[in-house]
Design an enzyme around this catalytic site. Structure first.
Site, PDB file in Angstrom:
ATOM      1  N   ASP A 172      28.756  39.190  48.536  1.00  0.00           N
ATOM      2  CA  ASP A 172      29.230  38.539  47.102  1.00  0.00           C
ATOM      3  C   ASP A 172      30.844  38.225  47.864  1.00  0.00           C
ATOM      4  O   ASP A 172      31.297  38.545  48.889  1.00  0.00           O
ATOM      5  CB  ASP A 172      29.761  39.621  46.166  1.00  0.00           C
ATOM      6  CG  ASP A 172      30.352  39.151  44.861  1.00  0.00           C
ATOM      7  OD1 ASP A 172      30.295  37.980  44.690  1.00  0.00           O
ATOM      8  OD2 ASP A 172      31.006  39.960  44.364  1.00  0.00           O
ATOM      9  N   GLU A 179      33.295  33.418  49.484  1.00  0.00           N
ATOM     10  CA  GLU A 179      33.558  32.119  49.438  1.00  0.00           C
ATOM     11  C   GLU A 179      34.682  31.774  50.782  1.00  0.00           C
ATOM     12  O   GLU A 179      34.670  30.572  51.229  1.00  0.00           O
ATOM     13  CB  GLU A 179      34.280  31.385  48.100  1.00  0.00           C
ATOM     14  CG  GLU A 179      33.388  31.412  47.071  1.00  0.00           C
ATOM     15  CD  GLU A 179      32.879  32.740  46.731  1.00  0.00           C
ATOM     16  OE1 GLU A 179      33.501  33.856  46.759  1.00  0.00           O
ATOM     17  OE2 GLU A 179      31.590  32.831  46.214  1.00  0.00           O
ATOM     18  N   ASP A 213      29.214  34.182  38.386  1.00  0.00           N
ATOM     19  CA  ASP A 213      29.903  34.889  37.321  1.00  0.00           C
ATOM     20  C   ASP A 213      29.783  33.994  35.932  1.00  0.00           C
ATOM     21  O   ASP A 213      30.805  33.076  35.632  1.00  0.00           O
ATOM     22  CB  ASP A 213      31.446  35.400  37.407  1.00  0.00           C
ATOM     23  CG  ASP A 213      31.364  36.259  38.579  1.00  0.00           C
ATOM     24  OD1 ASP A 213      30.185  36.969  38.854  1.00  0.00           O
ATOM     25  OD2 ASP A 213      32.518  36.451  39.206  1.00  0.00           O
TER      26      ASP A 213
HETATM   27  C1  GLC Z   1      32.127  39.309  41.447  1.00  0.00           C
HETATM   28  C2  GLC Z   1      30.591  38.886  41.541  1.00  0.00           C
HETATM   29  C3  GLC Z   1      29.896  40.006  40.470  1.00  0.00           C
HETATM   30  C4  GLC Z   1      30.133  41.290  40.811  1.00  0.00           C
HETATM   31  C5  GLC Z   1      31.711  41.630  40.856  1.00  0.00           C
HETATM   32  C6  GLC Z   1      31.940  42.987  41.131  1.00  0.00           C
HETATM   33  O1  GLC Z   1      32.337  39.003  40.391  1.00  0.00           O
HETATM   34  O2  GLC Z   1      30.221  37.588  41.318  1.00  0.00           O
HETATM   35  O3  GLC Z   1      28.636  39.725  40.368  1.00  0.00           O
HETATM   36  O4  GLC Z   1      29.392  42.308  39.888  1.00  0.00           O
HETATM   37  O5  GLC Z   1      32.208  40.686  41.535  1.00  0.00           O
HETATM   38  O6  GLC Z   1      31.818  43.487  42.724  1.00  0.00           O
END
Ligand code: GLC
Length: 806
Positions: free
Chosen positions: A407, A410, A485
């Protein structure tokens, strides 16, 4: 500097006339009077690469997107010269290049239709500020041309009239038409005259695409640096364009383990251990199938990657094993930011080995993410990727974690302008150092690649499973993905559907959304409708931010639980069907889900459809995207379609109303299809498959289908241990014939195939299985059972006197 418009910028420079030309095997070079060189490479008969330089010679030819296994080779390559132009011909394309200005026109070599033609063609702007060229290309858009692709753009299917930017961006609670978001996939498909072609602009800088937005009949694309380097991929079938694009940029290196195609449950966050167990036990107790449970950032010690919070998870190895005994695979999140903490081993190793990214003037890039201030590994450095891969040893090999979720790659940085690194940050870029402007779009891809290699190594002999949020073209080789998200709204349900279709036609099929929505809270109805869609996406996971209440299938009352269970069960029954579609995706590049335009580009009714799609080869799905719906209007592609739930037959080629109360969904099966089914299991491998059921949908005429199976995990299938059943269905007025051709060395666990015959236009009488006559006339049901390796079954009309052999 923000470039607002591609055309009106005053400093545009253009190539002069061609002064010389050279052919070097599959490469043809054109040199202009003002130092521009165009290199055309014939990759395949239907794939040409166009590469331009404005300084007389090319720099290193390197791409993260292009697969080392991409096919090469063509049947024909002729070059002819006229007074005005050069003409390059293959068996599929004729490419005419003007001597005056390098402008190019591409034709179908067979019927000479014009496919794609330069408008201004290649041009550029010298940027003193950026220290390079802004490279641009503009092409005429043909009458009624439609455009598709570009990865995860959250907008309607047809891109015509819009402009886009590719710059991977953390986009919490993005909305319809937000641009850019998490992925950069600079590939689009144009369609006109019922013929389609693709353009893949392999440039990792920030790129822009304009589809008749600035000027009605012009399509253009440009980049804030790097080379004008694009591939022209001719179809004319869209499926061939996509197949050739995924041949170039790669397909998943192997099948996912079958369990990864099951249902996944996630939340930010399930902790401590007791909570995780409570959730998994509830699934088993309520008999809602589920294969994977996720641990979000709170499993870590202070959000330090590769550590555990021992208060919440005192003995992760034991917990993971106990979950595994109950059929749950544990998947954990890993982010790129490494906490600045001199006592933390990952930080120490990264620092000692100089693995972290630095600013242009020397200091490390420091950015805030979940753990606080972090340094970030430079995943574009092959040594860093190796180090990163090895960090997974304990998690995977010792603790037994089965999948990793990458995650924030980017990379996302909190509370800074641009939400990521500044432009001056330096990257190794596999040996040719560059700034973040060039590496930004591939950073997440390289992280996922390193993670994949780690998982592959330590999961052996099982297959790895990785998920990523950020991606560039080619990332599909290593990992699955989700759309980031999103929000618990009806509009987002629609967006999720559009994004999954768009990702699939952009070569990245292993995709799904946060079912129910990540931000905010769905009500039961929205959640149920989202599950009904999500079970038909290749990656199927509920996830939520967790701060708005519970989002498990059982969190919305018994009625909703029953509906959700019913649909997750359908997913599990259809696992062999989805697995077969996955195999076709890997082998042939056929997208797992297909927008209607991909399914039938001959039918112009499909060009602007958004909601309906084809799951696999022959299941038509149309989600319900509005509250309080009792049904909806939807478009049926040409042909006849059986209702999946009640077998009613519908004639396609038009829009129709379909009833779909909350407990059902418009799902249809193409006539002639053969759909394999496994029994409902609570998780993959719970039951030994003792018979394969196939639903056979009668058609007057012929149709072929296949079923792919293997050991469901491991690599034996790559050595021939798979089983492929090719079925031919021939439906006549008085008889239905099903032939089977088997290949592969895998022995399936079942001995019997049970055929469920649907839509037979006559009453079933005698059945012949491999010439042996069985009298079924007394048996009312439409079930026929046969040895699994039968070669031919004939089902005769009860009132047809003698079985007619032709
Ligand atoms: C980001 C991710 C989400 C995750 C969060 C906490 O927002 O996109 O899926 O739950 O981080 O790790």
């Amino acid at each position: 500097m923000i470039l607002n418009t591609e055309l009106e910028h005053k400093g545009n420079l253009f190539p002069n006339k061609i002064v010389s030309f050279k052919k070097d095997v599959d490469k043809i070079y054109f040199y202009t009077a003002n130092n521009v060189v165009l290199q055309v490479t014939v990759i395949r008969d239907s794939v040409l690469r166009f590469r331009f330089t404005t300084v007389g010679s090319f720099s290193r030819d390197f791409s993260y997107a292009i697969s080392s296994q991409a096919s090469r080779g063509y049947n024909q390559l002729d070059i002819t010269e006229t007074t005005e132009s050069y003409e390059i011909s293959t068996s599929k394309i004729i490419c005419v290049i003007s001597k005056k200005d390098l402008k190019t026109v591409l034709y179908d070599a067979v019927d000479k239709t014009l496919i794609c033609q330069d408008e201004l063609g290649f041009h550029w702007e010298e940027s003193y500020e950026l220290g390079g060229d802004i490279v641009k290309m503009s092409k005429h858009s043909e009458t009624s041309e439609s455009f598709y692709g570009l990865g995860d753009k959250p907008c309607q299917n047809n891109l015509k009239g819009k402009r886009f930017e590719n710059w991977v961006t953390d986009s919490y609670a993005f909305g319809k038409d937000t641009d850019p978001i998490y992925k950069a996939i600079p590939f689009y498909i144009g369609l006109h005259s019922k013929k389609s072609y693709g353009i893949f602009f392999d440039n990792t800088f920030k790129t822009y695409f304009d589809f008749c937005h600035e000027r009605r009949s012009v399509t253009s694309f440009w980049a804030m640096g790097g080379e004008m380097n694009y591939y022209f991929i001719y179809g004319p079938e869209m499926n061939d364009v996509i197949a050739n694009y995924t041949d170039l940029t790669g397909r998943p290196k192997h099948l996912p383990p079958l369990w990864a195609l099951g249902y996944h449950q996630c939340k930010w966050s399930y902790f401590p251990e007791a909570k995780v167990k409570e959730v998994t036990q509830k699934f088993r107790e309520l008999k809602i199938p589920c294969d994977a449970i996720y641990l979000d950032i709170d499993y870590m010690d202070g959000f330090r990657c590769f550590t555990w919070n021992k208060d919440y998870f005192p003995d992760p190895k034991r917990m993971v094993a106990e979950l595994a005994d109950d059929g749950f695979k544990t998947i954990v999140i890993i982010d790129p930011g490494i906490k600045i903490d001199p006592d933390y081993w990952v930080f120490q190793e990264g620092l000692e080995n100089k693995y972290f990214c630095k600013r242009a003037d020397g200091p490390y890039v420091k950015g805030k993410v979940w753990p606080g201030e972090c340094y970030f590994p430079d995943f574009t450095n092959p040594k860093v990727r190796e180090w990163w891969a090895d960090l997974f040893k304990e998690l995977i090999e010792e603790i037994g974690v089965k999948g990793v979720w990458n995650d924030m790659n980017e990379p996302a940085v909190m509370d800074v302008p641009g939400k990521s690194f500044p432009d001056d940050v330096r990257h190794n870029y596999d040996g040719s150092n560059c700034s973040h402007r060039k590496a930004h779009n591939v950073y997440g891809m390289q992280m996922a690649r390193a993670t994949y290699h780690g998982l592959k190594k330590f999961s052996y002999p099982k297959r790895p499973f990785v998920i990523t949020r950020a991606a560039y073209s080619g990332t599909q080789r290593y990992t699955s993905t989700w759309t980031g998200d999103n929000v618990a709204t009806w509009e987002h349900l629609q967006i999720a559907n559009a994004q999954a279709q768009r990702m699939s036609l952009s070569g990245f099929s292993f995709v799904g959304s946060d079912i129910g929505g990540f931000a905010e809270q769905p009500n039961g109805e929205l959640y149920a409708r989202w599950i009904q869609l999500g079970v038909f996406h290749p990656f199927c996971r509920t996830h939520s931010s967790g701060d708005h209440g519970d989002q498990e299938p059982y969190a919305f009352g018994t009625n909703i639980t029953d509906i959700v269970r019913k649909f997750i069960e359908i997913r599990y029954q259809l696992l062999p069907y989805l697995y077969t579609a996955f195999w076709k995706y890997i082998e042939e590049g056929v997208p797992i889900i297909k927008s209607l335009v991909v399914y039938d580009q001959e039918d112009q009714q499909t060009y602007f459809r958004n909601d309906e799609f084809i799951y696999g080869e022959s299941i038509l799905v149309c989600p319900i995207v509005e509250p309080n719906s009792k049904g909806r209007r939807m478009y049926f592609p040409n042909g006849k379609w059986y209702n999946f739930f009640n077998n009613e037959l519908i004639e396609g080629g038009e829009e129709k109303w379909v009833d779909a109360d909350i407990d059902t969904l418009p799902v249809f099966v193409k006539e002639g299809a053969i759909i394999p089914k496994y029994p409902i299991q609570q998780y993959v491998g719970e039951l030994e498959i003792t018979e394969l059921k196939i639903d056979v949908y009668y058609k007057l005429g012929k149709e072929s289908s296949m079923v792919y199976e293997d050991g469901q995990d491991g690599y034996d299938y790559m050595k021939g241990r798979y089983s492929i059943r090719n079925f031919n269905l021939v439906g006549k007025e008085d008889v239905l014939i099903i032939q089977q051709f088997k290949s592969g060395k895998f022995t399936t666990s079942y001995e019997i195939i049970e055929l469920n015959i649907i839509g037979l236009p006559f009453e079933k009488g005698i059945v012949e299985v491999d010439n042996e006559i069985i009298d079924y006339s007394a048996i009312q049901s439409n079930i026929v059972r046969a040895r699994k390796d039968f070669t031919e079954i004939r089902i005769y009309n009860k009132y047809c006197e003698i079985p007619l052999k032709e």
